[in-house]
Structure formats: C-alpha cells, structure tokens
Scaffold this motif. Structure first.
Motif, PDB file in Angstrom:
ATOM      1  N   ASP A  52       0.813  -1.347   0.016  1.00 42.24           N
ATOM      2  CA  ASP A  52       0.192  -0.065   0.127  1.00 42.24           C
ATOM      3  C   ASP A  52       0.723   1.301  -0.051  1.00 42.24           C
ATOM      4  O   ASP A  52       0.441   2.402  -0.313  1.00 42.24           O
ATOM      5  N   TYR A  53       2.232   1.300   0.273  1.00 46.12           N
ATOM      6  CA  TYR A  53       2.713   2.403   0.550  1.00 46.12           C
ATOM      7  C   TYR A  53       3.700   2.717  -0.570  1.00 46.12           C
ATOM      8  O   TYR A  53       4.342   3.653  -0.763  1.00 46.12           O
ATOM      9  N   LEU A  54       3.404   1.863  -1.666  1.00 47.85           N
ATOM     10  CA  LEU A  54       4.367   2.071  -3.044  1.00 47.85           C
ATOM     11  C   LEU A  54       3.326   2.696  -4.157  1.00 47.85           C
ATOM     12  O   LEU A  54       2.453   2.046  -4.694  1.00 47.85           O
ATOM     13  N   GLY A  55       3.303   4.077  -4.178  1.00 42.78           N
ATOM     14  CA  GLY A  55       2.384   4.416  -5.348  1.00 42.78           C
ATOM     15  C   GLY A  55       3.363   5.813  -5.952  1.00 42.78           C
ATOM     16  O   GLY A  55       4.026   6.394  -5.344  1.00 42.78           O
ATOM     17  N   PHE A  56       3.213   5.842  -7.149  1.00 42.91           N
ATOM     18  CA  PHE A  56       3.878   6.962  -7.928  1.00 42.91           C
ATOM     19  C   PHE A  56       3.506   8.182  -7.567  1.00 42.91           C
ATOM     20  O   PHE A  56       2.357   8.536  -7.128  1.00 42.91           O
ATOM     21  N   ASP A  75       9.164   7.143  -7.192  1.00 42.21           N
ATOM     22  CA  ASP A  75       9.237   7.476  -8.801  1.00 42.21           C
ATOM     23  C   ASP A  75       9.367   5.818  -9.363  1.00 42.21           C
ATOM     24  O   ASP A  75       8.838   5.606 -10.640  1.00 42.21           O
ATOM     25  N   ASP A  76      10.232   4.838  -8.832  1.00 40.66           N
ATOM     26  CA  ASP A  76      10.512   3.922  -9.801  1.00 40.66           C
ATOM     27  C   ASP A  76      10.528   2.455  -8.503  1.00 40.66           C
ATOM     28  O   ASP A  76      10.913   2.628  -7.402  1.00 40.66           O
ATOM     29  N   PHE A  77       9.971   1.313  -8.749  1.00 44.54           N
ATOM     30  CA  PHE A  77       9.977   0.309  -7.900  1.00 44.54           C
ATOM     31  C   PHE A  77      10.211  -0.793  -8.772  1.00 44.54           C
ATOM     32  O   PHE A  77       9.717  -1.037  -9.843  1.00 44.54           O
ATOM     33  N   SER A  78      10.993  -1.978  -8.413  1.00 42.41           N
ATOM     34  CA  SER A  78      11.065  -3.205  -9.015  1.00 42.41           C
ATOM     35  C   SER A  78      11.256  -4.110  -7.835  1.00 42.41           C
ATOM     36  O   SER A  78      11.641  -3.826  -6.584  1.00 42.41           O
ATOM     37  N   THR A  79      11.196  -5.493  -8.376  1.00 42.21           N
ATOM     38  CA  THR A  79      11.202  -6.740  -7.451  1.00 42.21           C
ATOM     39  C   THR A  79      12.261  -7.840  -7.972  1.00 42.21           C
ATOM     40  O   THR A  79      12.853  -7.445  -9.023  1.00 42.21           O
ATOM     41  N   ASN A  80      12.807  -8.261  -7.019  1.00 40.86           N
ATOM     42  CA  ASN A  80      13.739  -9.364  -7.264  1.00 40.86           C
ATOM     43  C   ASN A  80      13.582 -10.570  -6.134  1.00 40.86           C
ATOM     44  O   ASN A  80      13.066 -10.166  -5.052  1.00 40.86           O
ATOM     45  N   VAL A  81      14.670 -11.300  -6.192  1.00 43.73           N
ATOM     46  CA  VAL A  81      14.704 -12.599  -5.231  1.00 43.73           C
ATOM     47  C   VAL A  81      16.204 -12.580  -4.687  1.00 43.73           C
ATOM     48  O   VAL A  81      17.123 -12.675  -5.830  1.00 43.73           O
ATOM     49  N   ASP A  82      16.573 -12.600  -3.540  1.00 45.05           N
ATOM     50  CA  ASP A  82      17.863 -12.639  -3.114  1.00 45.05           C
ATOM     51  C   ASP A  82      17.898 -14.141  -2.447  1.00 45.05           C
ATOM     52  O   ASP A  82      16.935 -14.481  -1.486  1.00 45.05           O
ATOM     53  N   GLY A  83      18.825 -15.077  -3.004  1.00 45.99           N
ATOM     54  CA  GLY A  83      18.778 -16.434  -2.425  1.00 45.99           C
ATOM     55  C   GLY A  83      18.810 -16.515  -0.858  1.00 45.99           C
ATOM     56  O   GLY A  83      18.389 -17.404  -0.324  1.00 45.99           O
ATOM     57  N   ALA A  84      19.543 -15.475  -0.170  1.00 47.84           N
ATOM     58  CA  ALA A  84      19.580 -15.870   1.240  1.00 47.84           C
ATOM     59  C   ALA A  84      18.621 -15.013   2.135  1.00 47.84           C
ATOM     60  O   ALA A  84      18.156 -15.753   2.976  1.00 47.84           O
ATOM     61  N   ASN A  85      17.907 -14.259   1.616  1.00 45.16           N
ATOM     62  CA  ASN A  85      16.906 -13.031   2.332  1.00 45.16           C
ATOM     63  C   ASN A  85      15.708 -13.216   1.790  1.00 45.16           C
ATOM     64  O   ASN A  85      14.797 -12.958   2.127  1.00 45.16           O
ATOM     65  N   GLU A  87      12.578 -12.333  -1.314  1.00 41.44           N
ATOM     66  CA  GLU A  87      11.845 -11.370  -1.881  1.00 41.44           C
ATOM     67  C   GLU A  87      12.001 -10.093  -1.408  1.00 41.44           C
ATOM     68  O   GLU A  87      12.093  -9.821  -0.049  1.00 41.44           O
ATOM     69  N   TYR A  88      12.339  -9.052  -2.256  1.00 40.62           N
ATOM     70  CA  TYR A  88      12.441  -7.508  -1.936  1.00 40.62           C
ATOM     71  C   TYR A  88      12.029  -6.797  -3.109  1.00 40.62           C
ATOM     72  O   TYR A  88      11.858  -7.155  -4.134  1.00 40.62           O
ATOM     73  N   TRP A  89      11.680  -5.563  -2.544  1.00 39.93           N
ATOM     74  CA  TRP A  89      11.526  -4.274  -3.524  1.00 39.93           C
ATOM     75  C   TRP A  89      12.642  -3.551  -3.440  1.00 39.93           C
ATOM     76  O   TRP A  89      13.136  -2.891  -2.465  1.00 39.93           O
ATOM     77  N   ASP A  90      13.064  -2.964  -4.649  1.00 40.43           N
ATOM     78  CA  ASP A  90      13.882  -1.942  -4.774  1.00 40.43           C
ATOM     79  C   ASP A  90      13.285  -0.539  -5.073  1.00 40.43           C
ATOM     80  O   ASP A  90      12.536  -0.634  -5.946  1.00 40.43           O
ATOM     81  N   ILE A  91      13.497   0.318  -4.295  1.00 44.07           N
ATOM     82  CA  ILE A  91      12.474   1.508  -4.515  1.00 44.07           C
ATOM     83  C   ILE A  91      13.392   2.993  -4.765  1.00 44.07           C
ATOM     84  O   ILE A  91      14.413   3.106  -4.045  1.00 44.07           O
ATOM     85  N   VAL A  92      12.896   3.789  -5.761  1.00 45.25           N
ATOM     86  CA  VAL A  92      13.660   4.846  -6.010  1.00 45.25           C
ATOM     87  C   VAL A  92      12.735   6.090  -6.033  1.00 45.25           C
ATOM     88  O   VAL A  92      11.550   6.248  -6.318  1.00 45.25           O
ATOM     89  N   ALA A  93      13.142   7.087  -5.106  1.00 45.05           N
ATOM     90  CA  ALA A  93      12.805   8.317  -5.069  1.00 45.05           C
ATOM     91  C   ALA A  93      13.305   9.588  -5.538  1.00 45.05           C
ATOM     92  O   ALA A  93      14.687   9.258  -5.316  1.00 45.05           O
ATOM     93  N   ARG A  94      12.729  10.400  -6.106  1.00 46.98           N
ATOM     94  CA  ARG A  94      13.551  11.576  -6.546  1.00 46.98           C
ATOM     95  C   ARG A  94      13.337  12.903  -5.991  1.00 46.98           C
ATOM     96  O   ARG A  94      11.942  13.113  -5.942  1.00 46.98           O
ATOM     97  N   GLY A  95      14.304  13.671  -5.630  1.00 47.31           N
ATOM     98  CA  GLY A  95      13.890  14.999  -4.902  1.00 47.31           C
ATOM     99  C   GLY A  95      13.828  16.053  -5.937  1.00 47.31           C
ATOM    100  O   GLY A  95      14.056  16.010  -7.150  1.00 47.31           O
ATOM    101  N   MET A  96      13.687  17.381  -5.558  1.00 43.89           N
ATOM    102  CA  MET A  96      13.332  18.441  -6.414  1.00 43.89           C
ATOM    103  C   MET A  96      14.636  18.734  -6.895  1.00 43.89           C
ATOM    104  O   MET A  96      14.500  19.337  -8.246  1.00 43.89           O
ATOM    105  N   GLY A  97      15.536  18.595  -6.521  1.00 37.99           N
ATOM    106  CA  GLY A  97      17.108  18.942  -7.114  1.00 37.99           C
ATOM    107  C   GLY A  97      17.253  18.317  -8.506  1.00 37.99           C
ATOM    108  O   GLY A  97      17.736  18.830  -9.340  1.00 37.99           O
ATOM    109  N   ILE A  98      16.801  16.973  -8.574  1.00 43.86           N
ATOM    110  CA  ILE A  98      17.078  16.258  -9.800  1.00 43.86           C
ATOM    111  C   ILE A  98      16.131  16.666 -10.895  1.00 43.86           C
ATOM    112  O   ILE A  98      16.459  16.445 -12.118  1.00 43.86           O
ATOM    113  N   ASN A  99      15.028  17.736 -10.534  1.00 50.02           N
ATOM    114  CA  ASN A  99      14.325  18.282 -11.847  1.00 50.02           C
ATOM    115  C   ASN A  99      14.916  19.628 -12.166  1.00 50.02           C
ATOM    116  O   ASN A  99      14.305  20.105 -13.274  1.00 50.02           O
ATOM    117  N   LEU A 100      15.806  20.173 -11.553  1.00 56.00           N
ATOM    118  CA  LEU A 100      16.323  21.279 -12.048  1.00 56.00           C
ATOM    119  C   LEU A 100      17.393  21.183 -13.142  1.00 56.00           C
ATOM    120  O   LEU A 100      18.122  20.131 -13.035  1.00 56.00           O
TER     121      LEU A 100
END
Length: 135
Positions: A52-56, A75-85, A87-100
């Motif tokens: 529920d907390y992952l929304g563009f 801004d971006d979400f992807s999933t993958n599986v780590d053999g040791a740990n 399933e996981y979500w990789d999450i990327v957020a972008r701040g205002m500075g990247i839009n300049l």
C-alpha cells in the motif's frame, strides 16, 4: 548514532507507512544547487502484490534526530529475489534537485504596465506552465 525514519504519504498528504530498520541498502544523493536528488533503498517483503505504501508520486520524507534529512517523490519500484534473504522491493525516489536544469530565461519589460514580462519573447505564464509540467 543517528536513526532514520522513512515516512511515506499519499498524494492527499495522508501518512501511508512509516518505515525504519527494515529499510536497507540506502543510497542518497544531493545536488548543488537544488538539494535532494535521488534516494534508493530496499525492503525485503512479499512481492506477489504491491504494498500500500508504493504509489507513484507518493512523498518520501526521511527524518533523522535533527529533523528532515531528505525529501522526494517515489518514482520507480522493482522486485527481485535474493537467495539468502528472499523477495525484495528496490525503491527509488527523486527529490526536487533532480528536476532542476540550467535553462536560462531573461526577463524584459515592454514598459506597458498591462503587458506581461517576457523571456526571449515568451509570455511568463507559458514559462511557469512549462516549469510546472516538467516537475
């Protein structure tokens, strides 16, 4: 040692989730001028459905012991599986500075109080609309 809280709010400003120790692999960048650039992190969690907390455009605020440390939008979400740990979500957020970027506008007045200022012959309301559209 500082502890961090990751507060995610939806587009209405309602807090959807507060994360803490479950956040791993955190990478944060900033730019000068501009401030917050990008924040990437990982959460080990079931990937069969989107949490529920992952929304563009959901807002991410990172707090430390002194207050706000970083602010941006999911801004971006992807999933993958780590053999040791698992399933996981990789999450990327972008701040205002990247839009300049380095677009320059030179404002000049025509001398008439009813005329809008222009930048290279462009109406200022067009410039503002362009900026807002590209945030």
């Amino acid at each position: 040692m500082s502890s961090f809280s990751y507060i995610i709010t939806d587009t209405n400003g309602t807090t959807v989730r507060t994360l803490g120790p479950e956040v791993s692999n955190v990478k944060i960048s900033t730019v000068l001028p501009g401030g917050c650039a990008e924040c990437a992190f990982r959460i080990y969690e079931n990937t069969t459905s989107v949490p529920d907390y992952l929304g563009f455009n959901y807002k991410l605020v990172i707090l430390d012991d002194l207050g706000i440390f970083w602010v941006g939008r999911l801004d971006d979400f992807s999933t993958n599986v780590d053999g040791a740990n698992g399933e996981y979500w990789d999450i990327v957020a972008r701040g205002m500075g990247i839009n300049l970027d380095d677009q320059m506008y030179t404002a000049t007045a025509t001398g008439k109080p009813t005329d809008p200022y222009d930048a290279a012959g462009v109406n200022t309301s067009t410039i503002v609309s362009d900026v807002i559209a590209n945030l």
